[in-house]
Scaffold this motif. Structure first.
Motif, PDB file in Angstrom:
ATOM      1  N   TYR A 230      10.300  10.022  -4.814  1.00 35.63           N
ATOM      2  CA  TYR A 230      10.466  10.521  -3.078  1.00 35.63           C
ATOM      3  C   TYR A 230      10.528   9.003  -2.840  1.00 35.63           C
ATOM      4  O   TYR A 230       9.994   8.234  -3.236  1.00 35.63           O
ATOM      5  CB  TYR A 230       9.312  11.196  -2.928  1.00 35.63           C
ATOM      6  CG  TYR A 230       9.527  12.538  -3.631  1.00 35.63           C
ATOM      7  CD1 TYR A 230      10.616  13.225  -3.576  1.00 35.63           C
ATOM      8  CD2 TYR A 230       8.322  13.159  -4.412  1.00 35.63           C
ATOM      9  CE1 TYR A 230      10.994  14.756  -3.952  1.00 35.63           C
ATOM     10  CE2 TYR A 230       8.882  14.774  -4.370  1.00 35.63           C
ATOM     11  CZ  TYR A 230       9.501  15.060  -4.374  1.00 35.63           C
ATOM     12  OH  TYR A 230       9.549  16.739  -4.662  1.00 35.63           O
ATOM     13  N   THR A 231      10.977   9.310  -1.683  1.00 32.67           N
ATOM     14  CA  THR A 231      10.866   7.900  -0.705  1.00 32.67           C
ATOM     15  C   THR A 231      10.496   8.411   0.326  1.00 32.67           C
ATOM     16  O   THR A 231      10.614   9.658   1.418  1.00 32.67           O
ATOM     17  CB  THR A 231      12.534   7.744  -0.021  1.00 32.67           C
ATOM     18  OG1 THR A 231      13.340   6.824  -1.788  1.00 32.67           O
ATOM     19  CG2 THR A 231      11.955   6.503   0.645  1.00 32.67           C
ATOM     20  N   ILE A 232       9.524   8.282   1.143  1.00 32.08           N
ATOM     21  CA  ILE A 232       8.452   8.433   1.973  1.00 32.08           C
ATOM     22  C   ILE A 232       9.040   7.892   3.900  1.00 32.08           C
ATOM     23  O   ILE A 232       8.921   6.324   3.742  1.00 32.08           O
ATOM     24  CB  ILE A 232       6.709   7.919   2.561  1.00 32.08           C
ATOM     25  CG1 ILE A 232       5.909   8.719   1.002  1.00 32.08           C
ATOM     26  CG2 ILE A 232       6.277   9.033   3.156  1.00 32.08           C
ATOM     27  CD1 ILE A 232       5.857   7.714   0.761  1.00 32.08           C
ATOM     28  N   VAL A 233       9.468   8.920   4.402  1.00 33.62           N
ATOM     29  CA  VAL A 233      10.014   8.466   6.104  1.00 33.62           C
ATOM     30  C   VAL A 233       9.725   8.676   6.631  1.00 33.62           C
ATOM     31  O   VAL A 233       8.861   9.973   6.939  1.00 33.62           O
ATOM     32  CB  VAL A 233      11.442   9.172   5.652  1.00 33.62           C
ATOM     33  CG1 VAL A 233      12.712   7.847   4.067  1.00 33.62           C
ATOM     34  CG2 VAL A 233      11.893  10.360   5.208  1.00 33.62           C
TER      35      VAL A 233
ATOM     36  N   ASN B 108      -1.851   4.668   0.430  1.00 27.15           N
ATOM     37  CA  ASN B 108      -2.023   3.548   0.598  1.00 27.15           C
ATOM     38  C   ASN B 108      -2.546   3.304  -0.778  1.00 27.15           C
ATOM     39  O   ASN B 108      -3.693   2.815  -2.093  1.00 27.15           O
ATOM     40  CB  ASN B 108      -3.776   3.623   0.760  1.00 27.15           C
ATOM     41  CG  ASN B 108      -2.838   3.228   2.463  1.00 27.15           C
ATOM     42  OD1 ASN B 108      -2.225   2.192   3.007  1.00 27.15           O
ATOM     43  ND2 ASN B 108      -4.166   4.280   3.008  1.00 27.15           N
ATOM     44  N   LYS B 109      -1.955   4.265  -2.320  1.00 30.80           N
ATOM     45  CA  LYS B 109      -2.202   4.629  -3.832  1.00 30.80           C
ATOM     46  C   LYS B 109      -1.399   3.151  -4.561  1.00 30.80           C
ATOM     47  O   LYS B 109      -0.358   2.597  -3.777  1.00 30.80           O
ATOM     48  CB  LYS B 109      -1.412   5.533  -4.231  1.00 30.80           C
ATOM     49  CG  LYS B 109      -2.755   7.230  -4.347  1.00 30.80           C
ATOM     50  CD  LYS B 109      -4.013   6.677  -5.050  1.00 30.80           C
ATOM     51  CE  LYS B 109      -4.126   8.552  -3.504  1.00 30.80           C
ATOM     52  NZ  LYS B 109      -5.576   7.732  -2.888  1.00 30.80           N
TER      53      LYS B 109
ATOM     54  N   VAL C  96       1.188  -0.921  -2.749  1.00 33.47           N
ATOM     55  CA  VAL C  96       0.548   0.352  -2.025  1.00 33.47           C
ATOM     56  C   VAL C  96       2.066   0.897  -1.813  1.00 33.47           C
ATOM     57  O   VAL C  96       2.538   0.206  -1.314  1.00 33.47           O
ATOM     58  CB  VAL C  96      -0.040   0.105  -0.999  1.00 33.47           C
ATOM     59  CG1 VAL C  96      -1.445  -0.773  -1.630  1.00 33.47           C
ATOM     60  CG2 VAL C  96      -0.205  -0.186   0.348  1.00 33.47           C
ATOM     61  N   VAL C  97       1.534   2.065  -1.628  1.00 30.63           N
ATOM     62  CA  VAL C  97       2.184   3.390  -1.054  1.00 30.63           C
ATOM     63  C   VAL C  97       1.972   3.274   0.061  1.00 30.63           C
ATOM     64  O   VAL C  97       0.769   3.456   1.031  1.00 30.63           O
ATOM     65  CB  VAL C  97       2.399   5.009  -1.271  1.00 30.63           C
ATOM     66  CG1 VAL C  97       3.117   5.545  -0.739  1.00 30.63           C
ATOM     67  CG2 VAL C  97       2.611   4.906  -3.164  1.00 30.63           C
ATOM     68  N   GLN C  98       3.186   3.393   1.515  1.00 30.57           N
ATOM     69  CA  GLN C  98       3.276   3.079   2.737  1.00 30.57           C
ATOM     70  C   GLN C  98       4.589   3.931   3.379  1.00 30.57           C
ATOM     71  O   GLN C  98       5.259   4.055   2.303  1.00 30.57           O
ATOM     72  CB  GLN C  98       3.440   2.126   3.352  1.00 30.57           C
ATOM     73  CG  GLN C  98       4.191   0.836   2.963  1.00 30.57           C
ATOM     74  CD  GLN C  98       4.304  -0.582   3.414  1.00 30.57           C
ATOM     75  OE1 GLN C  98       3.161  -0.669   3.993  1.00 30.57           O
ATOM     76  NE2 GLN C  98       4.288  -1.439   2.250  1.00 30.57           N
ATOM     77  N   ILE C  99       4.840   4.016   4.505  1.00 30.75           N
ATOM     78  CA  ILE C  99       6.439   4.622   4.505  1.00 30.75           C
ATOM     79  C   ILE C  99       7.418   3.877   4.157  1.00 30.75           C
ATOM     80  O   ILE C  99       7.484   2.412   4.610  1.00 30.75           O
ATOM     81  CB  ILE C  99       6.323   4.796   6.451  1.00 30.75           C
ATOM     82  CG1 ILE C  99       7.526   5.364   6.782  1.00 30.75           C
ATOM     83  CG2 ILE C  99       6.149   3.520   6.923  1.00 30.75           C
ATOM     84  CD1 ILE C  99       7.573   6.156   8.099  1.00 30.75           C
TER      85      ILE C  99
ATOM     86  N   SER D 182       8.560   0.885  -5.255  1.00 26.84           N
ATOM     87  CA  SER D 182       9.458  -0.312  -4.286  1.00 26.84           C
ATOM     88  C   SER D 182       9.428  -0.017  -2.910  1.00 26.84           C
ATOM     89  O   SER D 182       9.286   1.344  -2.355  1.00 26.84           O
ATOM     90  CB  SER D 182      11.007   0.474  -5.245  1.00 26.84           C
ATOM     91  OG  SER D 182      11.307   1.067  -5.177  1.00 26.84           O
ATOM     92  N   ILE D 183      10.899  -0.845  -2.304  1.00 30.31           N
ATOM     93  CA  ILE D 183      11.003  -0.602  -1.084  1.00 30.31           C
ATOM     94  C   ILE D 183      12.635   0.476  -0.772  1.00 30.31           C
ATOM     95  O   ILE D 183      12.601  -0.617  -1.305  1.00 30.31           O
ATOM     96  CB  ILE D 183      10.554  -2.073   0.304  1.00 30.31           C
ATOM     97  CG1 ILE D 183       9.176  -2.274  -0.223  1.00 30.31           C
ATOM     98  CG2 ILE D 183      11.208  -1.666   1.323  1.00 30.31           C
ATOM     99  CD1 ILE D 183       7.727  -1.605  -0.118  1.00 30.31           C
ATOM    100  N   ALA D 184      12.663   1.521   0.482  1.00 30.44           N
ATOM    101  CA  ALA D 184      13.277   1.712   0.317  1.00 30.44           C
ATOM    102  C   ALA D 184      14.720   1.006   1.090  1.00 30.44           C
ATOM    103  O   ALA D 184      14.361  -0.441   1.794  1.00 30.44           O
ATOM    104  CB  ALA D 184      13.300   3.208   1.250  1.00 30.44           C
TER     105      ALA D 184
END
Length: 153
Positions: free
Chosen positions: A99-102, A126-127, A79-82, A150-152
């Motif tokens: 985009y990478t969420i930071v 959380n999507k 899921v999408v998270q920081i 993916s994980i940054a």
């Protein structure tokens, strides 16, 4: 916040305290040597620059004191998270975006890093892959389909 982001903040704080602060003090002393302080615009400018510098130092100290470093080993691409890198498609114009969420302090749009506090990041949290997020932005509502998470690094 990522370890890299934290380390950058610590390095900036160190540079401001050890290099910029002494420069600001020297500029004030030099301007003060030029005579009457009541009409000395150079002195006023140096004092104002020092004030901005001290405000930035205090801001960095607060950010560092309250920072929480994310344990990268505990992150998941489910899921999408920081610290998630999200590839998505705008369902209206079929434009691809990534985009990478930071954390707020690490945001840099040129590098594709958006703050977790932005409407887009909030709408993606959380999507899962395949989900379509309807996100309210200042220009209306956009629909973004999540294509990959993916994980940054």
């Amino acid at each position: 916040m990522s370890q890299e982001g934290y380390d950058k903040l610590v390095a900036e704080l160190k540079r401001l305290e050890s290099v910029e602060r002494p420069k600001a003090s020297a500029a004030i002393a030099e301007a003060a040597d030029k005579g009457d302080l009541s009409e000395n615009s150079e002195y006023d400018a140096a004092k104002e620059a020092q004030s901005h510098l001290e405000a930035r130092i205090n801001e960095l100290k607060m950010t560092i004191a309250h920072a929480k470093i994310v344990d990268m080993s505990r992150l998941s691409a489910d899921v999408v998270q920081i610290l998630s890198t999200v590839e998505m498609t705008n369902m209206t114009n079929k434009a691809k975006m990534k985009y990478t969420i930071v954390s707020e302090t690490e945001a840099n749009l040129k590098q594709g890093k958006i703050s977790i506090k932005t409407p887009i990041a909030q709408g993606l949290l959380n999507k899962k892959v395949g989900d379509v997020a309807e996100i309210k932005i200042p220009r209306g509502t956009i629909k973004l389909r999540i294509d990959k998470i993916s994980i940054a690094e």
